[in-house]
Design a protein around this motif. Structure first.
Motif, short mmCIF file in Angstrom:
data_model
loop_
_atom_site.label_atom_id
_atom_site.label_comp_id
_atom_site.label_asym_id
_atom_site.label_seq_id
_atom_site.Cartn_x
_atom_site.Cartn_y
_atom_site.Cartn_z
N SER A 148 0.85 -1.20 0.00
CA SER A 148 0.00 0.00 0.00
C SER A 148 0.88 1.24 0.00
O SER A 148 1.96 1.26 0.59
N GLU A 149 0.37 2.27 -0.66
CA GLU A 149 1.11 3.53 -0.72
C GLU A 149 0.10 4.67 -0.62
O GLU A 149 -0.70 4.88 -1.52
N GLY A 150 0.11 5.37 0.50
CA GLY A 150 -0.87 6.42 0.70
C GLY A 150 -2.23 5.82 1.05
O GLY A 150 -2.36 4.64 1.40
N ALA A 151 -3.28 6.63 0.90
CA ALA A 151 -4.62 6.21 1.31
C ALA A 151 -5.15 5.07 0.44
O ALA A 151 -5.72 4.11 0.94
N ARG A 152 -4.97 5.18 -0.88
CA ARG A 152 -5.57 4.18 -1.78
C ARG A 152 -4.59 3.66 -2.82
O ARG A 152 -4.96 2.86 -3.68
N GLY A 153 -3.36 4.09 -2.75
CA GLY A 153 -2.39 3.74 -3.77
C GLY A 153 -1.70 2.41 -3.52
O GLY A 153 -1.79 1.82 -2.44
N LYS A 154 -1.03 1.91 -4.54
CA LYS A 154 -0.24 0.69 -4.45
C LYS A 154 1.13 0.93 -5.09
O LYS A 154 1.29 1.82 -5.93
N ALA A 155 2.09 0.10 -4.71
CA ALA A 155 3.41 0.14 -5.32
C ALA A 155 3.94 -1.29 -5.38
O ALA A 155 3.53 -2.15 -4.59
N VAL A 156 4.83 -1.55 -6.34
CA VAL A 156 5.52 -2.84 -6.38
C VAL A 156 6.94 -2.63 -5.87
O VAL A 156 7.57 -1.60 -6.13
N ILE A 157 7.42 -3.62 -5.14
CA ILE A 157 8.81 -3.64 -4.70
C ILE A 157 9.51 -4.74 -5.48
O ILE A 157 9.08 -5.90 -5.46
N LEU A 158 10.57 -4.38 -6.20
CA LEU A 158 11.31 -5.36 -6.97
C LEU A 158 12.34 -6.06 -6.10
O LEU A 158 12.60 -5.67 -4.96
#
Length: 268
Positions: free
Chosen positions: A224-234
């Motif tokens: 999760s990133e912020g309130a509604r965001g997503k991120a991928v970790i490589l």
């Protein structure tokens, strides 16, 4: 009596004019739309829900049989296929009790097809049309094998180096170029993001943002990133933003990859 909503689909202006000329004289027919390619046709069918479609078989980008595959599961109009002579296709139409007209048009044959279609529609005899249409698609189409990009050429001073797509970790757009990241280096490659995305094997790469593509097997986490965001970790700790429009497709691709990868590969 309600007029029959009719859609014309053909990429040849002369064919469209010929169809319009004949159909304009028929008081039972209401031409609700004219399309010049398959993508337009799919949208028009969804919008107008026509009862009758004159559908060209051979069109660029999305052919008539592909249109059938897209629409047959949710809408079953009477279809008169329009084609240049193709014996294999004509036999398939006949076997599945579907109508067709050959180019160049003969008014008599076209009128006969219109008459048959009107009778079919008036009887409400469309119950098994979807299955017949799909049988036609299965009988006449074989999905072409698509060849995805396997390597790119990197132009360096005094040499041209070959980089395989298996070495690519992630890609980011940079105007008319893309920046390709490998494990220990990156380089610019003259290609648009759209073309690059279409060239890569979707089983190995996933677009996570309009400006970012990642190699699926390099992903170690989705966070999760912020309130509604997503991120991928490589795998090397690189963190890349995932747009909301791409989250569902990303998770679907990860699930598919994990289920098909070997035991040692799927431990992400």
């Amino acid at each position: 009596m309600t007029r029959i909503a009719t859609l014309l689909v053909d990429d040849e202006p002369l064919a469209i004019r010929s169809l319009q000329q004949v159909l304009r004289a028929d008081d039972d027919i209401d031409v609700v739309g004219v399309c010049t390619n398959g993508r337009e046709a799919v949208r028009a069918v969804e919008q107008h829900e026509p009862q009758l479609v004159f559908l060209d078989i051979h069109m660029p980008a999305l052919g008539g049989l592909e249109v059938v595959r897209d629409i047959a599961s949710h809408h079953a109009p009477a279809i008169v296929f329009v084609t240049a002579f193709d014996q294999h296709a004509v036999e398939a139409f006949s076997v599945n009790a579907l109508d067709y007209v050959l180019k160049p048009f003969c008014d008599e044959r076209l009128l006969a097809s219109v008459d048959r279609a009107k009778k079919q529609i008036r009887r409400g005899d469309l119950g098994d049309l979807s299955s017949r249409l799909l049988r036609l698609v299965d009988a006449t189409t074989v999905a072409p094998e698509k060849h995805y990009l396997q390597r790119v050429l990197v132009h360096e001073p005094h040499r041209v180096r070959v980089v395989t797509t298996a070495e690519i970790e992630w890609i980011v757009s940079a105007k008319n170029y893309v920046e390709i990241h490998l494990a220990r280096e990156s380089f610019s490659y003259r290609q648009t993001m759209e073309t690059m995305a279409a060239s890569l094997d979707p089983r190995a790469f996933i677009r996570v943002h309009r400006s970012t593509i990642v190699a699926i097997d390099r992903i170690r986490a989705v966070v999760s990133e912020g309130a509604r965001g997503k991120a991928v970790i490589l795998h090397d700790g690189t963190r890349l933003k995932v747009s909301r429009a791409h989250v569902d497709r990303l998770m679907e691709s990860l699930s598919t990859w994990a289920s098909t990868a070997g035991p040692s590969q799927a431990q992400w």
